[in-house]
Structures are given as structure tokens and as C-alpha cells.
Design a protein around this motif. Structure first.
Motif, short mmCIF file in Angstrom:
data_model
loop_
_atom_site.label_atom_id
_atom_site.label_comp_id
_atom_site.label_asym_id
_atom_site.label_seq_id
_atom_site.Cartn_x
_atom_site.Cartn_y
_atom_site.Cartn_z
N ASP A 353 0.85 -1.21 0.00
CA ASP A 353 0.00 0.00 0.00
C ASP A 353 0.88 1.26 0.00
O ASP A 353 0.58 2.24 -0.68
CB ASP A 353 -0.93 0.02 1.21
CG ASP A 353 -2.14 -0.90 1.01
OD1 ASP A 353 -2.55 -1.09 -0.15
OD2 ASP A 353 -2.66 -1.42 2.01
N ASP A 354 1.96 1.22 0.77
CA ASP A 354 2.89 2.35 0.76
C ASP A 354 3.51 2.50 -0.63
O ASP A 354 3.69 3.61 -1.14
CB ASP A 354 4.01 2.14 1.80
CG ASP A 354 3.50 2.20 3.23
OD1 ASP A 354 2.59 3.01 3.52
OD2 ASP A 354 4.02 1.42 4.06
N GLY A 355 3.87 1.38 -1.23
CA GLY A 355 4.43 1.42 -2.58
C GLY A 355 3.43 1.96 -3.57
O GLY A 355 3.78 2.72 -4.49
N LEU A 356 2.18 1.58 -3.41
CA LEU A 356 1.11 2.09 -4.28
C LEU A 356 0.95 3.60 -4.12
O LEU A 356 0.77 4.33 -5.10
CB LEU A 356 -0.20 1.37 -3.95
CG LEU A 356 -1.48 1.93 -4.58
CD1 LEU A 356 -1.40 1.96 -6.11
CD2 LEU A 356 -2.70 1.11 -4.13
N ARG A 357 1.04 4.04 -2.88
CA ARG A 357 0.91 5.47 -2.63
C ARG A 357 2.02 6.25 -3.35
O ARG A 357 1.80 7.30 -3.94
CB ARG A 357 0.97 5.73 -1.12
CG ARG A 357 0.79 7.16 -0.74
CD ARG A 357 1.14 7.39 0.73
NE ARG A 357 0.21 6.75 1.64
CZ ARG A 357 0.45 6.55 2.95
NH1 ARG A 357 1.60 6.93 3.47
NH2 ARG A 357 -0.44 5.96 3.70
N VAL A 358 3.22 5.72 -3.30
CA VAL A 358 4.33 6.35 -4.04
C VAL A 358 4.01 6.34 -5.54
O VAL A 358 4.21 7.33 -6.24
CB VAL A 358 5.66 5.62 -3.76
CG1 VAL A 358 6.77 6.13 -4.69
CG2 VAL A 358 6.06 5.79 -2.29
N GLN A 359 3.48 5.21 -6.00
CA GLN A 359 3.18 5.10 -7.43
C GLN A 359 2.14 6.14 -7.85
O GLN A 359 2.22 6.71 -8.93
CB GLN A 359 2.64 3.69 -7.70
CG GLN A 359 2.89 3.23 -9.11
CD GLN A 359 4.37 3.09 -9.40
OE1 GLN A 359 5.12 2.61 -8.56
NE2 GLN A 359 4.80 3.56 -10.56
#
Lengths: 382, 382, 382, 382
Positions: A353-359
Motif C-alpha cells: 500500500d505504501d508502494g502504491l501510494r508512491v506510485q
């Protein structure tokens, strides 16, 4: 010689730069930390068998596969470590999670928001079965940045007002530097933005504990043709640099810049945060240091904290004060944290989810840049 | 999976701080370098069996001995690595060399010139039988200092005029810091002088390629009583700081200072060399950097060279530019060099003769300090 | 336009480098500070009338004399400022004091202890008549060093343990640099020692509030022949560098080095002081900064104090924080302090006694160096 | 005492911070430089007669006026120096130019583009009559930045790719800091943008020799109410910080940030320029230094050039190498250049057209910020 600790078999996909440093982390972590699971370097996957075997011997892996699909379902693999370019992350990660393997995935999480969403969704489903997923933003594990996060979380900075972050490299400054997969949109997704910008977006959100809510961006490609391996030239289809302004959820303003053309800067991943009560500054080229300003009066000044004391995050596992750590330690810390979360049955951070937020931030940057810096809100997740 | 490379069994004596970092070097060296012999962590010796076994498991050693005398004659040991305090170096090293084992010995080589002479003599005899001995002045393997040596050797500095070197720590600043073996003359030989001064004497001689010919010294013990483990206090019988002026064989003047009382300096091992054509400066607290001045005119200035380029000594084995190395890498470089020398049948550096030379300088410093800074020539070896 | 403040006529002897910077101080001091006496640039003395007149016009002096003996007895002169080489200081200063003029004398106070004693004696006699004498150790008036002195005096450093001071320049590095009066013993007294060493001896004694009690020294002349103005070469009869170890009256150990051969260092007058409770470090090449370490724990680190706050010594008279001061300001501060002392009828510091004390240290250094670094006590004054 | 040089009467309007530093420059310039005209501090204007007289005496002005209209037509005034807030610049400057007086005007040139256009038009008309106008962007006269400009102009940087500039102060960090004219839109025009941003816009355009063609901006006011002098609070009607991205006429991308809330930064006016062949970096808090990177290979690194050599711009007039200059010197250089241009009958830089160009950039920034960072082209002049 002693009661065997429980082990976990690791399967690593990819064996280039990231594969080398991840291997070192898996080999070393239990020599310095006390993870609940001791990693066993079970199998490495690479398409070219000869090169994969050479890498396996070099890095200490017991076996090789030439098809990652076989790796992710092997019984002796409990955790899949994805060290490939971004265009294959989604497929591998989802397959591994569905096969019940914990997944560590290199950053950026994916080359598109759609892929990242699918991965985050897969991670959510897997979590319910006790299967864990983490994205490898290793800079969170620089002791100085982890300590910076602690300082912000403690309230020592007060209200966050400014974030200033750049990630400067120079390896493309020379127009004669050859074409690589990193310069093709189809394999890399983006250029400096996804490679370097992803790190500083994550670091800024991590250290401040806030999220980027909107951006205004511009990108540039300074060198549009590069020598190709086979002779002739190839078109560079990604950004050489990306700059953006942003607002954070807590009211701070921010500026970001990622580039591979800042001649003389080798790995200058820098972050400055100004709060109402204190300020901090970091530069990876002096990664063992944190600049820290608080207080007032005649002895106030930015302090060069040498983040090598046993009380600093991760440092107690290593050497005495002033005996510096290096780049690779961030990966050892990363896998220590991941193994710890797996053992504890808790969710690791940064999550998919954190990675998605960055994306989503990277996506907003690209959209803004394509629309002449138009202010672009970062899409809210579900 | 591939043709087995030849291996060499390592036997390590001692398992404290130095044992931990040496173990990491032996485990890692062939993952990054191509030594002609791959180390096998055969056996670790420690007097307390329980602690020795715990250390062996932690560090990755296959077996333990509680008596180093057994270790040095084991058939599965080809190389003995001595990580004990200085008072036992001579006995262990000589026994190991006589048993035909290559020897890596921590610094300082010994606690006295007499011991060091005996060790150097043993190393000379062993050399005739193809058995190699090296003293572990790891700072020679900091890429920045190895590069500094190359610059001097190339003539880039011209005539060497000034050497300025300090080694500053602060862990004894607090009078309440407890007594340790490092503060007793009988175990440690000397205080800051042998522990820290030995490093800067070796580094100065290594980088300049010259030897110290005479010294004028003073030493001081700031805190004469320390809390002892069992309650009460113990007398500190070594120097807390040692300062000395020196002349070098090539005509340069020099100053040195070693201390554990420089509050705020954690591991500031610094070296400055001023030549007639260029100057350099180094500080271990920024160990990936070398300050370099040459030329003249409006663009002259000290350069902060980030010594992380693939062309710099040792660096090619590691990460891309700007991705820093740490303290422990110096040991990996050290064992890579030692294994290389063993494989090539050449003499490693620093040799026991080099270690003896440092010991003679330390001896002259102690004599000068005891005689109110009287100028004291460094004894010539045979 | 307003009630006239009382003025004092200044007579300056010498008009080279020091004359230029002193003139600026006399012209500017009352524009920023509130001295009880406003200086009037009455008369400048120089042997060559043409050059003296040109200097007077350039620097803003009303009149010239070609004989300093006439200047020191002029009615319109209340204060004599001596900016000549050291060999003439004693004669001029004593004559001026006897004529009832306040005297500001450039450093070093004299070229020998005997001369300095005579000057200090003259100053003592003059003091009884309300006539004041000060020696121009301008580095005491760097705000960062004045602040350092205040910190030590407040007890913030605790017990002083180490002093480390160097004064590094490089203008003689090139063997082709020509002969000057500064390289002849008869005019300059000594070389780097008197020119640069005098400053760091005074600074160390000033900041610590202690005196140097004994030294062990070595000096060196790297380039023994220099091109002379008239063709051919001249012999350099002074030291190119002087290094010495010392003990201070409070128990600290110290090292000093003065050189004009530290290639790349332009005016690196550095001072480090390590105490039991705090440490400080200064480098004139960053003269607006003081490095300061105190406390412990995870936020301890050397602070870069920008010594430009209105609460810092002298700074309130100038610009807002972060708006740097330069070299010449130290002289403006110096004359402000001197005028203040004259107006208040108090003794200025550094006094001629302070200058004599420095001279005794330099003398001990020369004697020790001549006797192969033999420990040499600094002569006690009467 | 010597043939009188021609003089020029200066009339200065305003006597606060800028008045103090300009006065020092006018008093000092001919002591160090050889301007064709020697300034005479003829008359100072201030509305309050008592305070104006006190300032005149303090700063060395011969007479005062309480109405600037009288000052600009006085026969003994040849040059009008405008040190008032921005809202009065246009009226005073135009009147002075029309009266045939040369004009030096503090920055920003005006509070609006319309005013700046009128001023530039007046300057053009005056120029035809040999009357000169200059805007006081003093940072162009920092030797390090003047040298940076020379390096770019020489082609040493190659193609300019990145400009990164911030101007960071912290004097408003504390919400209790009181209201001032600088925080009211009607007097100051804007906040950090006009005060600090104007400097970095001019510096970036000056050093690169390129102009900013478009911007995307955001501004923020962190503290919206401040204590007012008379009790109660006043509304802050200007920006506390302004950030913007930009493109330059030569193809470079750029980012800018001006703020008074960067806790711990006192006057951090920084500029980084990355070119295809070299890079440079500057920070006013170390104003005597220029960071410079060129070349490649194992000795490449950012050089800390101490910009204090006689060959560096302006420095030859001052002290030996390593003897630092300060903030006020930039003003002395500024008036030296202006007097030189007047004497030579050439146009000074930065001209009012340059000031207008900066104003157009600030205007575009404000428009973009008001329109949610919409890309805004900088208006082309006629």
C-alpha cells in the motif's frame, strides 16, 4: 553446535546489482541481528542458465531456475525476493503471493498505478492468510533517516513547514553513455522519476509521516538519442530529470528533484525538513550523518550527528561509535525488519500500500508534467 | 554447480570486536573479490567454551577449541587469524608460523619491541618455507588511504614536507567509564599510544613511503582511577593520550596525537600530508572522502573526492559511485590482499617487519615521554 | 549637526598591509560602535615621502611625517599605532609611551624577549600616568574566538584537556617565491614562528585562560635560498615551519604548528579545545563559524554555530544573522576595545605583558628547537 | 596633499539597514578601489528630522533633508541612492532621473511590473542624456558569484542543464515575531518572494546568462496573524514562502525557493548550476567559497575554492588569500562598479531593464501561484 534456529528458504529473481546486494543481506542478517527465521539462500532465478549459475555460485545460492514461475512454487522457498526491472514486478509478485510465499519487491513497486493496485490488492488478500509483502525502499533503513523519522514522530520538529528533497546522480551526463533498459519507457516505466524520484517520495512521506496530496511538475530529457549496443543510436523514451512542487497532508510545502545529470553528484539523495521547533538535513553522500538544528540562543547551530551510536536505529548490531556503515547495510536492515515482521505475524513497512501510494504520486507527477505543470491531485486510494 | 575453487581453512583466535569483524571478512571476501583461495571458517578458539560456541554459531564457524595451541596445529587450518589482546600475539603467532600456518595478526604487532622482533624473526624463517605473515593495519585498506598512497607513489605530491596525523576518540572522557584490559599496561602494553597511535604511525609511513626516524613525545593520563568491575577502583596504568613530533626519512616534519579524551570525536583518524606539488587530507569519520589539492590559479581548491569510483582501490568489487563503503570493508580488503599474496607466493604488506617498525616508533615515543620529551631516535632494525 | 563627541588624534607608523587595515578600522569604528573617543586620522609616518603621501591620501590621513620620532611627539597625536616590522617596535613604542601617547602595537610585540621586557616595563610605567598600551593580536576579536573564550570562562567546557592549534599558510610553497624582510632573522626575528605562531600561542592562552608552561619544539627551513630582488639568491635565515608540544598551567596538553608551506591552506588558523564537558573547534578559513560539542545522547554532535547573532561578541554592531563579517572587522573590534579602555581608564587586553608572555613562549620554542626538542620551561615573568 | 580627484555628491534616501550598509560603501570605496569619481556623502533624507540627523551623524553624511523631493534636485547631489521600501522606488527614481541625477535603487526594483516599466522607461530616457541607473542586486558582487558568472561565460560549464536555488532565512519561524512593513502587501509588495526571491532570480539569470521564460509556482503563509506594535494582532498579507519551477531560455530546468521559515538557516542564499562539462555550487553562509566540479577520473571532486585570490573578481583590492570578506563588501563593490560606469559613460549592470526582468518573473510567480501553479510564461519586454 547449538539448537537449530528455524530457517526460511529464499528464492531470488534477478541477479544484477540488486541481486548482489540482496544476496549479501540474506547471507549476513543473522550474523548481526537476531531474526526469528534464519534465511537459507535456496534458489536464484535468471533466464540465462550460464549466467544464473555463475551468479548463484558467486553470491552463495544453492540452486538456480531459469523460469521464475518454477521458483515461486518451489517447496523449499518460503520467501520470494524480486530484483528484476519494474515491468515484471506485478506478475511475479502476484504469482508468489498466490503461491503463499512472502514477497520482498524492489522499488518502484510497479511501472503503473494499475499494476501497483493489483499488487496491493494481492498483498491484502495474502495478508489474510498470514502471507507478508514488503516493498524495498531501502533508504528508510539508513540509520540517519530512521532516526530522523523518530525525531519527527516524537514531536521534536513541531509543525512541519518545508520539505526539500533531491536525488542527484550524474552517470548520464555524458551523451556518449550507452542506451540501457533503464532508458526505455516499456521496461523502466519512467527515468529518473521512477528510479530516483520514487526513493525521495517515499523518504519524505516516511520521515514526515504525511502524504503528498498534489503536485505541479516538469520533466526533461536532455539527451534524446544514445548509442545502442548493436551500433547506431536508440531513442531515450524516459525523463532524464523530473522536478515537482508539492503540498503535504499536514500543510507543509515541498519541492523535489530527481536527475541523472547533476555533474559531480554521485548519489546525493538529500532531504531537508524544516519544522516550527527544529530542522533536519540529510545527504546520502554522507550517509552516517544527520544535520540537526533545535533550540535558540548563542550556541544554536546545525549539529553534525554521527549516527553511529548504539542507541541509534540498527547501529547496536554493528561496530563502535564512529565506525561507519555503508550502502549495503540498509539492505541487511531491511531483511532483518522483514524477517522480524514475518516471525511476529505483523505487517511490515513499507507495505505494498505504501508502494502504491508512491506510485500514485509518480503518476500525478507524470500527468502534471504532460499538462504543462498543471496542479494535479494525488489520487486517493480506496 | 561449478568447478570447486581451492579452499583454505581459517582458525581464528579470539572472538570479541575484532573477531566479529574478521569473521564477516572471511565469510564475504569471495563474494566480491576473486581470491585464489576461498576461506573456510574452520575453527574458532576461545577460553570459555560456552561463549566460544555461541560466538562460533553467531559468526559462522564450524568448530571451536578452548586452547589456541590445539587450533594452530589442526590439519584443517591453513591460516591462523589472531584477534586477541597484544600480550598474547607473540606466543600464538610464533607457534602458528612454526606449525606452518599463514598468520594474520591484529595490531599492534606486540606489546614490546622484543616480542615484535621475535615475531618478525619467526616470520622471516617461515617465509623461506612459503609461509606468510601479515599484520592487520586495516586502515591501509580504506580506499581513500590506499588511493592517497598511490598518489604519493606517483610523485603527484612532489617532495613531502608536512605530515599531520591525529587519532581522536572520546570514550574515556567520562571519569566514570569503567576499567578494562585496555587500561592495564600488562595486557595492553600502552593506552591510546598502542591502540590508536599504532594506526596513525603505520598510516603515515604507508602513505608517505617514508619512515619516522626520531621523535619527541609527551603522554598524559587524565583519569588515574577508574571504577573496577568488582567494585572499588583500579589504577589506570597506561597513557590516555600521547602526542609526538617527528622527522621522516625524506626530510618531512610531522606531528601525531592519539587520545581517547577528545570529546565529540568518535573515530577521527585523520591524516594530512602537504607536499611541494599537492596536498591531501583524510578523516575516517568521512572515510569515503579524500581531500585533495593540486594546481594553482583561480580554480584551485581542496577537492572532496568521493573515493567510490570503480577505478579507486578495492571499489570496483562493490557498488556504483556514491554508494558508500563502511568500516568493515577494510577488513574484507585486508583478507582479500592476504589471500592474494598467499596464492601468488609473494609477501604481503604490511609485513611483520612493518609491524616491528611501528613498534620501534612506539617504543621511542614511550622513551621520549619518560625522559621529558628528549629527542629519541627510532632504533634501526638489523 | 550634533554635539561633537570628543576626538583623539591617531598617528600611525607604517603603511603597508597592516597600515591599510588599521586605517580602515580607525575610519570605521565610530560608524558602528560608540567609542568614548572618535578617532581622527591625524598623521601617518613613512620613510619615503612620496609613498607616504600616496598612502595618506589613499587611506585618509590628514598629514605625513617621514620620521616617526616627530610623529610620536606631535600635539595632535594622542595615540600611536605601530604597524612596522618587529625590529622597530620596541624603540617606537617606548618613545611614544614616554611621550604620553597611548600605543597600539602590531604583533609580535618584539623580536626578542629583552625588547619585549623593556616594552612591558615602559607600559607599566606609562599605566601609572594613565597611558595605555595594547598589542594587536586581532584574532582575539574574531567573534567566534571571543565567544569561545566566553564559553570556557563560563565553565561550559569543564576541565581543559587538549589544545590543538595550527596556523597554516602556503605562500612560500613555491621555491621561486622571492626573498622578503619576513625571511631575514634581523628584520623579522623569526619566520612562521613569530608571524603565525605568535597568533596561535596568544589565541590558545586567551581562549583557555591558561598559560603555556613548557615546550618541546622543532623547526625546519625547507627552502634555504630564495631569489633576491637584485638578482641572485639570498639565504633564508628564519624557520619555514615551527612545531611544538606544550603543557598548560591547568594540566592540559597541547600541540602547535605554524607553517607557510601547507599547500592549499591560505589562512587556516585553527584551534581545537577538548574539555571534560564540551569541545570547540575553529578555523579562520570559516571565521564566522564555531564548532561546538556538548551533551551526550542521540542528538549530540558538533554544531556549526554561525557566530552572527546580535548576542555574539561584537556582532550586534553589524548586520543581521547570517550576514558574514570578514578579516578587517577584527581590527575594527580591536580599536573599539582599545578606545573603550582608554575612555574608561582601564587596562586593555591583550596588554604588553600578554605580548611579553607570548614572546617568552616563542623564545622557549626557539631554544628547544635549537637543543633538539629538549623540554624547555617558559620563563616566568617578574 | 595630492591632485584632487573629481568628486560626486551622493544623496541617500532612507537610513535603516540598507542605509547603514550603503553609507559604509560610499565612505570606503575609494580607499580600496580607484573610482573615477570620489563620492562625497552630501545629504541623507528621512521623514523624521531627529532620526535623520542622528543617522547622518552616525553614518557620516554632511546634511539632511526631510523631503526626498528636495534631495533629488539639490545642486550638490549628483547621484541618488534609494534605500527605502519598494513602494516608493518608482516615484523617487523617476524624479531623480528626470532631475538628471544618476540613480542607484535598492531591490526589488518596484512592487509591481507597471512601476518597474515606468522606471525602466525613465532610465532609458535618462541614458540618452548620459544619466545612469542601476538596481542594487548586491549578490552579483559576491566575488564567488562574480567568478561563477565568469566561469559560465567562459564556456567552462558547457551546456547549462540544471539550476537549483534557494534563499532560506528563519527570522519569522517564531509566530510571536511582530508585524513589520515587510509583511504588508501595500508596503512590501510581496513577502519572501520580493525580498529573497528577487535576489535568487537575479543571481540565477546573472550567473547563467539566460532568462527565465516560464514558471509554475506555489506560495504559502504559515503564520497569518502577527502581534502588532500597538497591541492586538495584524494580518500578514504577504507570502511567507514562495516555491517555483522554471525553464530557462537556454533549455535548462530550474527550481527556486524563498522562505523566512527555514529554521536554522540564517542567510542561506544558495545556487547550484549543473552543466554538461562542469558544475558549481554556492551558499552565502560560506560566501567566500565556491564549490566547483570539473573533469573526471580518480581525482575529480567538488573543489572548495576559497575565492580570496588577487585574481578573483574584486579581491585584489582587499587582503591576502584566506583573509575573508564579508557581507558589506558586496556593496562596496557595487558602488565601485557604478562609479566606474558613470565615469566611463557606459551602462551599468544590473540595469533597470534587468530589474524589470526580475519583476516580470516575480509577477509570473504570483500569477501562477494564484492560479494553482498553472504554467505562466514570463512576459516579454518590448
Amino acid at each position: 553446535m547449538s539448537p537449530a534456529r528455524e530457517t526460511i528458504g529464499i528464492g531470488m529473481v534477478g541477479h544484477a546489482f540488486m541481486g548482489a546486494v540482496h544476496s549479501h543481506a540474506w547471507r549476513s542478517v543473522h550474523r548481526f541481528f537476531d531474526p526469528p527465521l534464519v534465511p537459507r539462500l535456496a534458489v536464484l532465478a535468471g533466464r540465462d542458465e550460464t549466467r544464473a549459475k555463475a551468479a548463484a555460485q558467486r553470491f552463495g545460492w544453492a540452486d538456480v531456475e531459469t523460469d521464475w514461475r518454477k521458483l515461486v512454487v518451489r517447496d523449499d522457498v518460503g520467501l520470494v525476493d524480486i530484483c528484476t526491472p519494474g515491468d515484471s514486478h506485478a506478475e511475479i509478485a502476484i504469482a508468489a503471493l498466490e503461491a503463499g510465499k512472502h514477497v520482498l519487491c524492489e522499488k518502484p513497486l510497479a511501472n503503473s498505478v494499475a499494476e501497483a493496485e493489483a499488487m496491493a490488492e494481492a498483498a491484502r488478500r495474502a495478508r489474510e492468510r498470514g502471507v507478508r509483502a514488503m516493498v524495498a525502499f531501502n533508504y528508510r533503513r539508513v540509520p540517519a533517516l530512521a532516526h530522523a523519522r523518530n525525531l519527527v514522530a516524537s514531536g521534536a520538529l513541531g509543525e512541519i513547514r518545508h520539505v526539500r528533497s533531491v536525488y542527484l546522480q550524474d552517470w548520464l551526463s555524458d551523451p556518449r553513455a550507452p542506451m540501457t533498459w533503464r532508458l526505455r519507457k516499456e521496461s523502466a516505466g519512467s527515468g529518473a522519476l521512477g528510479d530516483l524520484g520514487a526513493h525521495i517520495v517515499d523518504a519524505a512521506q516516511f520521515v514526515t509521516g504525511e502524504v503528498i496530496t498534489g503536485v505541479s511538475a516538469l520533466t526533461n530529457t536532455f539527451v534524446k538519442q544514445r548509442p545502442s549496443e548493436g551500433g547506431g543510436t536508440d531513442e531515450v523514451t524516459v525523463d532524464d530529470t523530473a522536478l515537482f512542487l508539492a503540498r503535504l497532508s499536514g500543510g507543509a510545502v515541498a519541492s523535489f528533484e530527481a536527475t541523472r545529470f547533476a555533474l559531480g553528484r554521485k548519489n546525493a539523495m538529500r532531504l531537508e525538513v524544516n519544522g516550527s521547533k527544529a530542522s533536519l538535513a540529510f545527504d546520502f553522500e554522507s550517509m552516517n550523518e544527520l544535520q540537526w538544528y533545535e533550540g535558540s540562543g548563542t550556541e544554536a547551530g546545525f549539529r553534525r550527528i554521527l549516527v553511529t551510536e548504539p542507541q541509534h536505529p540498527y547501529v547496536g548490531a554493528w561496530w563502535p561509535p564512529g565506525h561507519l556503515l555503508g550502502y549495503e547495510h540498509t539492505f541487511t536492515h531491511e531483511v532483518a525488519d522483514f524477517l522480524g515482521a514475518i516471525g511476529a505475524g505483523t505487517d511490515p513497512a513499507p507495505s505494498f500500500d505504501d508502494g502504491l501510494r508512491v506510485q500514485r504520486v509518480l503518476d500525478a507527477v507524470e500527468k502534471s508534467a504532460a499538462a504543462q505543470a498543471t496542479w494535479t491531485a494525488v489520487e486517493e486510494g480506496k
